[in-house]
Write an enzyme that holds these catalytic residues in place. Structure first.
Site, PDB file in Angstrom:
ATOM      1  N   CYS A  22       3.989   9.236   0.426  1.00  0.00           N
ATOM      2  CA  CYS A  22       2.612   9.675   0.202  1.00  0.00           C
ATOM      3  C   CYS A  22       2.586  10.707  -0.920  1.00  0.00           C
ATOM      4  O   CYS A  22       3.325  11.700  -0.886  1.00  0.00           O
ATOM      5  CB  CYS A  22       2.048  10.288   1.485  1.00  0.00           C
ATOM      6  SG  CYS A  22       0.424  11.011   1.233  1.00  0.00           S
ATOM      7  N   ARG A  37       0.842  -1.203   0.000  1.00  0.00           N
ATOM      8  CA  ARG A  37       0.000   0.000   0.000  1.00  0.00           C
ATOM      9  C   ARG A  37       0.881   1.259   0.000  1.00  0.00           C
ATOM     10  O   ARG A  37       1.070   1.881  -1.033  1.00  0.00           O
ATOM     11  CB  ARG A  37      -0.952  -0.032   1.227  1.00  0.00           C
ATOM     12  CG  ARG A  37      -2.110   0.968   1.134  1.00  0.00           C
ATOM     13  CD  ARG A  37      -1.748   2.382   1.514  1.00  0.00           C
ATOM     14  NE  ARG A  37      -1.315   2.514   2.902  1.00  0.00           N
ATOM     15  CZ  ARG A  37      -0.792   3.629   3.382  1.00  0.00           C
ATOM     16  NH1 ARG A  37      -0.645   4.700   2.626  1.00  0.00           N
ATOM     17  NH2 ARG A  37      -0.392   3.702   4.642  1.00  0.00           N
TER      18      ARG A  37
HETATM   19  N1  COA Z   1     -13.167   5.065  -3.495  1.00  0.00           N
HETATM   20  C1  COA Z   1     -13.391   5.275  -4.808  1.00  0.00           C
HETATM   21  N2  COA Z   1     -13.957   6.392  -5.282  1.00  0.00           N
HETATM   22  C2  COA Z   1     -14.294   7.335  -4.377  1.00  0.00           C
HETATM   23  C3  COA Z   1     -14.091   7.168  -3.021  1.00  0.00           C
HETATM   24  C4  COA Z   1     -13.484   5.980  -2.574  1.00  0.00           C
HETATM   25  N3  COA Z   1     -13.230   5.751  -1.298  1.00  0.00           N
HETATM   26  N4  COA Z   1     -14.528   8.264  -2.381  1.00  0.00           N
HETATM   27  C5  COA Z   1     -14.995   9.108  -3.317  1.00  0.00           C
HETATM   28  N5  COA Z   1     -14.848   8.530  -4.522  1.00  0.00           N
HETATM   29  C6  COA Z   1     -15.204   9.104  -5.836  1.00  0.00           C
HETATM   30  C7  COA Z   1     -16.524   9.791  -5.862  1.00  0.00           C
HETATM   31  O1  COA Z   1     -17.513   8.868  -6.163  1.00  0.00           O
HETATM   32  C8  COA Z   1     -16.319  10.788  -6.987  1.00  0.00           C
HETATM   33  O2  COA Z   1     -16.361  10.110  -8.224  1.00  0.00           O
HETATM   34  P1  COA Z   1     -16.762  10.843  -9.581  1.00  0.00           P
HETATM   35  O3  COA Z   1     -15.746  11.922  -9.831  1.00  0.00           O
HETATM   36  O4  COA Z   1     -16.682   9.764 -10.595  1.00  0.00           O
HETATM   37  O5  COA Z   1     -18.134  11.383  -9.324  1.00  0.00           O
HETATM   38  C9  COA Z   1     -14.886  11.214  -6.800  1.00  0.00           C
HETATM   39  O6  COA Z   1     -14.242  10.120  -6.112  1.00  0.00           O
HETATM   40  C10 COA Z   1     -14.745  12.478  -5.986  1.00  0.00           C
HETATM   41  O7  COA Z   1     -15.428  12.322  -4.775  1.00  0.00           O
HETATM   42  P2  COA Z   1     -15.477  13.439  -3.659  1.00  0.00           P
HETATM   43  O8  COA Z   1     -16.362  12.954  -2.566  1.00  0.00           O
HETATM   44  O9  COA Z   1     -15.804  14.763  -4.297  1.00  0.00           O
HETATM   45  O10 COA Z   1     -14.071  13.456  -3.062  1.00  0.00           O
HETATM   46  P3  COA Z   1     -12.711  14.142  -3.460  1.00  0.00           P
HETATM   47  O11 COA Z   1     -12.489  14.333  -4.908  1.00  0.00           O
HETATM   48  O12 COA Z   1     -12.540  15.309  -2.554  1.00  0.00           O
HETATM   49  O13 COA Z   1     -11.727  12.972  -2.972  1.00  0.00           O
HETATM   50  C11 COA Z   1     -11.065  11.222  -1.520  1.00  0.00           C
HETATM   51  C12 COA Z   1     -11.770  12.548  -1.648  1.00  0.00           C
HETATM   52  C13 COA Z   1     -10.919  10.933  -0.047  1.00  0.00           C
HETATM   53  C14 COA Z   1     -11.853  10.132  -2.190  1.00  0.00           C
HETATM   54  C15 COA Z   1      -9.672  11.319  -2.205  1.00  0.00           C
HETATM   55  O14 COA Z   1      -9.041  12.489  -1.808  1.00  0.00           O
HETATM   56  C16 COA Z   1      -8.802  10.152  -1.897  1.00  0.00           C
HETATM   57  O15 COA Z   1      -9.054   9.049  -2.321  1.00  0.00           O
HETATM   58  N6  COA Z   1      -7.701  10.365  -1.147  1.00  0.00           N
HETATM   59  C17 COA Z   1      -6.821   9.306  -0.776  1.00  0.00           C
HETATM   60  C18 COA Z   1      -5.464   9.836  -0.567  1.00  0.00           C
HETATM   61  C19 COA Z   1      -4.480   8.742  -0.235  1.00  0.00           C
HETATM   62  O16 COA Z   1      -4.633   7.587  -0.542  1.00  0.00           O
HETATM   63  N7  COA Z   1      -3.398   9.143   0.439  1.00  0.00           N
HETATM   64  C20 COA Z   1      -2.370   8.251   0.813  1.00  0.00           C
HETATM   65  C21 COA Z   1      -2.709   7.424   1.992  1.00  0.00           C
HETATM   66  S1  COA Z   1      -2.827   8.350   3.479  1.00  0.00           S
HETATM   67 ZN    ZN Z   2       3.491   6.121   5.449  1.00  0.00          ZN
END
Ligand code: COA
Ligand code: ZN
Length: 308
Positions: free
Chosen positions: A238, A13
Site C-alpha cells: 500500500c 489491484r
Molecule cells: N475517484 C476518482 N476521483 C476522486 C474520487 C474517486 N473515488 N474521490 C475523490 N476524487 C477526486 C475529487 O473529485 C477531487 O478531484 P479534483 O482535485 O480534480 O477536484 C480530488 O479527487 C480530491 O477529492 P477529495 O474529496 O478532496 O479527497 P482527497 O484528496 O482527500 O482524497 C480519496 C480522498 C479517498 C479520493 C483519496 O485519498 C484516495 O483515492 N485514496 C485511495 C487510497 C488507496 O487506494 N489506498 C490503497 C488501497 S487501501
Molecule cells: Zn493488502
C-alpha cells in the site's frame, strides 16, 4: 465443501497499485487472462480511487470494460468513497470493497478521513450497494498492526467489523496490511471473529513482509476461514502504509493448500506461468517461493517422478 478454499486474486489491484512500473490496460488484461487460464475465478481487479492518489489505478473503468463477461468469475473493485462507488456502478461492477482502517492515522493517510468519517462513508457505500443488489466486502485494514500507531487492539477491529456487518456488508476481510501479524495474534483474532461473524462471512488478507504469510493463512484456515486474498508473484503493497510489502504469493498459498488436501480449483503450472508473465511484464523480480523452486531442475525431476 469443507475442503474447498477460495483464493481471491488481488494482484491486479493490491499488486500493481504501488509498483514503480505501470502496466497498460492491455498488459493487465493479458495477466488477467493468464490467471483465468490457471483457474482463478475470484478477482479484486482494480480500484476506483483518486488517480492523483494512485496513478496506477487511473484506468479502472477501461480495465473493467476490457475484461470479457464471464458468469463463472466473481470480480470486485475497491472503492474508497461514494464517488468511487458511483464510478464502479457506471462501469457496471457487480461487486465492490470498502476499506476501513482500524486506526485513526491510517484512515487519514490512506483516504484523508477520520476514523469516524471513514466509518460513515463505508456505511453509506454498503447501504447503497445493498439497495442496488451489489456484493459488498468490507476490509478492516491494519487489523494486526498500523504503521503509525503500532499493534492494533483486537476489540477495535471486531467493533468496526460489526458496524460493517450491521450495515449489510456481505464479507469482512481482515487485512494485515503491513504484514506484521504473528500466528498467535492471528489465531486469537480469527478465533474471535469466527465466533462473532461466522467463518463464511470472513476472508483473510495477508502480506508476506516478514515471511509469515503462509503461517498466518494456516492459522486462519484452522479457525474455519475458507477465503484468502493473495497476489500472483507476491506483488503488492500500500502506498500509504510504509513498510507494506508484497501480498502472500498466490502460487505459494495454492501449493500449501493443495499439498495439504484442500481444493483450490487452481493449476499450479498455470499460476507459475502467470507469475512468470508478471515478472516479465514488470521487468524484474517478483516475490513468492514457488516460482524459482518450480523452475528448478530438481523440481522438474520430482514432477516427472510424480513426487511433487
Ligand atoms: N475517484 C476518482 N476521483 C476522486 C474520487 C474517486 N473515488 N474521490 C475523490 N476524487 C477526486 C475529487 O473529485 C477531487 O478531484 P479534483 O482535485 O480534480 O477536484 C480530488 O479527487 C480530491 O477529492 P477529495 O474529496 O478532496 O479527497 P482527497 O484528496 O482527500 O482524497 C480519496 C480522498 C479517498 C479520493 C483519496 O485519498 C484516495 O483515492 N485514496 C485511495 C487510497 C488507496 O487506494 N489506498 C490503497 C488501497 S487501501
Ligand atoms: Zn493488502
Amino acid at each position: 465443501m469443507q475442503n474447498r478454499v477460495i483464493i481471491n486474486e488481488v494482484g491486479l489491484r493490491d499488486g500493481l497499485q504501488n509498483h514503480p512500473k505501470r502496466l497498460s490496460v492491455k498488459e493487465k488484461q493479458t495477466l488477467y487472462l493468464a490467471l483465468r487460464k490457471a483457474g482463478v475465478a475470484d478477482f479484486e481487479l482494480t480500484s476506483f480511487v483518486s488517480p492523483k492518489a494512485v496513478p496506477a489505478m487511473a484506468d479502472a473503468a477501461e480495465l473493467v470494460a476490457a475484461i470479457p463477461a464471464d458468469p463463472a468469475v466473481h470480480i470486485t473493485a475497491l472503492v474508497p468513497n461514494r464517488r468511487g462507488y458511483a464510478r464502479a456502478r457506471e462501469a457496471e461492477m457487480k461487486g465492490v470493497a470498502v476499506v476501513l482502517s482500524a486506526t485513526e492515522t491510517l484512515n487519514q493517510k490512506n483516504i484523508g478521513m477520520s476514523l469516524q468519517t471513514a466509518t460513515d462513508e463505508c456505511i453509506a457505500v454498503i447501504l447503497a450497494a445493498k439497495q442496488d443488489g451489489i456484493f459488498c466486502r468490507a476490509y478492516i485494514a491494519a487489523a494486526c498492526a498500523c504503521p503509525y500507531e503500532g499493534r492494533t487492539d483486537q476489540a477495535v477491529v471486531l467493533h468496526l467489523a460489526q458496524k460493517m456487518v450491521d450495515a449489510g456488508a456481505d464479507e469482512i476481510a481482515l487485512a494485515d496490511t503491513i504484514g506484521a501479524g504473528n500466528p498467535a495474534q492471528v489465531e486469537r483474532l480469527f478465533g474471535a471473529a469466527v465466533e462473532q461473524f461466522g467463518a463464511s462471512r470472513l476472508a483473510a488478507h495477508f502480506h508476506d513482509t516478514r515471511a509469515m504469510g503462509l503461517a498466518l493463512s494456516w492459522v486462519a484456515l484452522k479457525s474455519g476461514v475458507r477465503k484468502f486474498d493473495a497476489s500472483i508473484g507476491g506483488l503488492g503493497g500500500c502506498p500509504f502504509a510504509p513498510g507494506a510489502s508484497g501480498n502472500l504469493a498466490t502460487e505459494d498459498l495454492a501449493l500449501m493448500l493443495e499439498q495439504s488436501g484442500y481444493e483450490t480449483g487452481l493449476s499450479l503450472a498455470g499460476l507459475v506461468d502467470a507469475a512468470a508473465l508478471a515478472r516479465e511484464m514488470l521487468g524484474g523480480q517478483v516475490g513468492g517461493r514457488v516460482l524459482p523452486w518450480y523452475s528448478s531442475d530438481r523440481a522438474r525431476k520430482e514432477r516427472e517422478r510424480g513426487a511433487a
